[in-house]
Design an enzyme around this catalytic site. Sequence first.
Site, PDB file in Angstrom:
ATOM      1  N   PRO A   2       0.847  -1.207   0.000  1.00 25.01           N
ATOM      2  CA  PRO A   2       0.000   0.000   0.000  1.00 25.01           C
ATOM      3  C   PRO A   2       0.877   1.250   0.000  1.00 25.01           C
ATOM      4  O   PRO A   2       1.870   1.306   0.709  1.00 25.01           O
ATOM      5  CB  PRO A   2      -0.787  -0.093   1.309  1.00 25.01           C
ATOM      6  CG  PRO A   2      -0.508  -1.436   1.883  1.00 25.01           C
ATOM      7  CD  PRO A   2       0.709  -1.992   1.209  1.00 25.01           C
ATOM      8  N   GLU A   3       0.521   2.206  -0.812  1.00 26.64           N
ATOM      9  CA  GLU A   3       1.253   3.468  -0.810  1.00 26.64           C
ATOM     10  C   GLU A   3       0.483   4.501   0.010  1.00 26.64           C
ATOM     11  O   GLU A   3      -0.588   4.216   0.543  1.00 26.64           O
ATOM     12  CB  GLU A   3       1.494   3.933  -2.253  1.00 26.64           C
ATOM     13  CG  GLU A   3       2.483   2.995  -2.969  1.00 26.64           C
ATOM     14  CD  GLU A   3       3.339   3.714  -3.992  1.00 26.64           C
ATOM     15  OE1 GLU A   3       3.465   4.943  -3.932  1.00 26.64           O
ATOM     16  OE2 GLU A   3       3.889   3.025  -4.872  1.00 26.64           O
TER      17      GLU A   3
END
Length: 287
Positions: A2-3
């Site tokens: 996840p960014e």
Amino acid sequence: MPELPEVETVRRGLVPAIEGRRIEAVVLNRPDLRFPFPERFAERLTGRRVERLDRRAKYLLIRLDDGTSLLSHLGMSGRYSIEAEAGIRQPGDFVHAEPANPRHDHVVLSVEGGVTVRYNDPRRFGFMTLYATQEEAAQPFLAGLGPEPNSNAFSAAYLDEALAGRRTPIKSALLDQRIVAGLGNIYVCEALYRAGISPRRQAASIPGKRAARLAPEVRSVIDEAIASGGSTLKDFAAADGALGYFQHRFRTYGREGEACLTPGCNSRIQRIVQSARSTFFCPTCQR
Ligand code: ZN
């Protein structure tokens, strides 16, 4: 992995479930994730009220009423789910992964008002730690982080100073968390494409006109991704718990060999490897 926009979407999804509510019970189903849980972790969380839920870079910061903060990092595969009267909800509608297997529910929080918040992490690269909020400046995971990419502090003037004299490629410089916090591979590729800057260009050559183009593009790729994540929150009741990236149309990322989307450009997107990460770019539009 996840960014930042995904983590921000998880934060926004968790806010209504936990902010202002007391944690009534905590179940840990194993002693560690990437690192061991802090000593007496469950006991220290039980009975605490969540005052606020913040985010810094890719860290969720859960502010508790005893002056401590719970830092949570999602690692590669961490996800939260919320079970309330309305059913199971996923804070953020992610794609590209399977539904959560309850075998990997490592932390289960029972929250005031009949809410259950589960942290599920099959690969266990995520972690949680507790620290005194007033000592945050010395917190090893947070100390030394650069400005948030969508904050006012991340300006062309800031980039001028941060990149001056740096002999690394701009791609690597933007992935350096001391220069800008939480900006990951995908959004660096996208921002460089929009700014028309080659990922191989030396960082030291960016200050000036190029920094003036780059800073606002970094900011807008992140803002747009957060906005698209936010729009998925509306119907997260239907989400089945998949974790990955937003169903977001990237202009370069993952498009090797496909036509460049800039009107009038006949080139194809190329992929190169920089610092062991894939970089996607247009050799014509990006100089
Ligand atoms: Zn092009």
